[in-house]
Motif scaffolding. Structure first.
Motif, short mmCIF file in Angstrom:
data_model
loop_
_atom_site.label_atom_id
_atom_site.label_comp_id
_atom_site.label_asym_id
_atom_site.label_seq_id
_atom_site.Cartn_x
_atom_site.Cartn_y
_atom_site.Cartn_z
N GLY A 97 0.78 -1.25 -0.09
CA GLY A 97 -0.16 0.20 0.05
C GLY A 97 0.66 1.16 -0.05
N HIS A 295 -10.35 -1.43 -0.93
CA HIS A 295 -9.12 -1.15 0.03
C HIS A 295 -9.31 -0.23 1.17
N GLY A 325 -6.29 1.96 2.76
CA GLY A 325 -5.25 1.03 2.75
C GLY A 325 -4.81 0.65 4.02
#
Length: 435
Positions: A97, A295, A325
């Motif tokens: 990420g 995400h 993330g």
């Protein structure tokens, strides 16, 4: 940024107040009264300036989260606690990420910074056109650190050892001062990066995959409707996943964070009788977001305050925390009287069990700076209570949960998307940890 009230208006008000205090009808006595009034004016101006200045609080790793030991310094007590702790069966070390490296103002044009993150040593530089680049810190020639004495030349970084120059965009070596020809294979690893919301971020993926999602821009920050009012920095000795997992642990809110923030951060004393009549009340709900934002996840927290069992409605507010993330959170809040703002939380792994956590607050420009500073300080106290847990706990891969803890398992299933088959794991050896 212009504080509220503006500096000029604040000084004018102080001066007017001082003039009102001068003795009436006897100008000859003004000479005796003037020095203390000028001192009062200077003190008032200094106080206003202090209130308007952004909060800056940085805690070193050993400062928070460890119990003191007789005859030991803070550093020694922290080292002993880290050595004696059993970490547990940990998830992979570095989730895939975006991660914050530093804040934009910390890297001027032509500036170079050496930073440790994600188990790597990185060189971050800003080219003369303003573009930011992130490359491996060590020169492929003989290993010199490009960020220690290296300089920016155009859109390249120059090695301080032999003058080799590497292009920030693709890492290609463009110049070797003493060579007739630059080999085609002479290059350095580059890292995808972006600059948004006042931060410089790097993309990490264990397989070298390019970014598959982008960091959203906070519109109010970009338009300067909300202005920067301060930041806090902490280091957490735990696996990164422990920190966002708190969002799904509702029970800890009603126990760890119930005592009023004035009771401090030392968990031995937060439930003291002195502050028992004042309590925070929390109601929370966590949900993952659907495609195309899988995400991301959302935590909605409703807060209230009771004093001697009576509801104190002035402190009612709602916080919406959007996890983007593994390492970024946007905590947005709105209050009927105290206005609107956001805290940007970033969690960046420095090494396997050391996370660098930064909270930056942006708030309505027309609100007194003391309000967001107070909010950030109160949030800091609550966060440091969590640190005392994280720094001393063991990660349980198979925890003993009850029905009311079901959100924790859902969060772990959601968070698993940030790991890949090749994600680095810790292996246990007799001599210690290896990764």
């Amino acid at each position: 940024m212009e504080p509220w009230p503006s500096r000029s208006l604040a000084l004018l008000l102080c001066a007017a107040g001082a003039l009102l205090l001068l003795p009436a009808g006897d100008p000859a006595s003004w000479g005796r009264a003037l020095p203390p009034l000028l001192l009062l004016l200077a003190g008032g101006a200094a106080l206003l300036r202090l209130c308007a200045r952004p909060l800056a609080l940085r805690r070193p790793p050993e400062r928070v989260g460890y119990l003191p030991e007789p005859g030991c310094s803070r550093r020694q007590a922290a080292r002993r606690a880290r050595r004696s702790r059993r970490a547990g069966e940990l998830p992979p070390l570095y989730p895939n990420g975006w991660y914050r490296l530093l804040d934009s103002p910390g890297l001027p044009r032509g500036g170079v910074r050496s930073l440790a993150a994600l188990g790597e040593q990185l060189a971050v530089f800003r080219a003369l056109d303003g573009q930011v680049y992130v490359v491996d810190a060590y020169c492929p020639h003989l290993g010199a650190n490009l960020a220690v004495g290296g300089r920016v030349v155009g859109n390249c970084i120059e090695c301080p050892f032999h003058g080799w120059q590497f292009r920030g965009e693709d890492g290609k070596c463009t110049t070797i001062p003493y060579a007739e020809k630059v080999p085609d294979f002479a290059k350095i690893k580059t890292w995808p990066s972006c600059e948004i919301n006042g931060m410089i971020l790097v993309w990490y993926h264990c397989d070298g995959v390019d970014p598959v999602w982008a960091v959203p821009e906070q519109e109010e920050i970009a338009s300067k409707e909300w202005v920067y009012r301060g930041h806090t920095e902490h280091f957490v000795n735990a696996h990164l996943q422990e920190i966002p997992e708190n969002a799904a642990d509702f029970a800890h809110l009603t126990f760890l964070h119930e005592p009023v923030f004035m009771s401090g951060v030392d968990l031995r004393y937060t439930h003291s009788k002195l502050w028992e009549p004042v309590k925070h009340c929390w109601k929370a709900e966590w949900q993952p977001e659907p495609e195309p934002n899988k995400h991301c996840s959302q935590l909605v927290v409703k807060h209230s305050l009771t004093v001697f069992g009576k509801h104190f409605s002035l402190m009612d507010f709602t916080v919406r925390a959007r996890q983007v993330g593994p390492g970024l959170v946007f905590l947005t809040f709105e209050h009927a009287f105290l206005g609107r703002g956001t805290i940007l939380q970033s969690v960046t792994p420095v090494e396997p069990l050391l996370q660098h956590v930064v909270h930056r607050i942006y708030y309505q420009r027309n609100m007194p700076a003391v309000i967001p500073k107070f909010i950030l300080k109160a949030e800091c106290i609550q966060f440091e209570r969590d640190i005392m847990i994280w720094n001393n706990k063991q990660y349980r891969s198979k925890p003993l949960l009850v029905k009311e803890d079901s959100a924790i398992q859902r969060h772990r299933r959601w968070f698993a998307q940030f790991y890949s088959e090749n994600s680095t794991r810790i292996t246990f050896q007799k001599g210690g940890l290896d990764w």
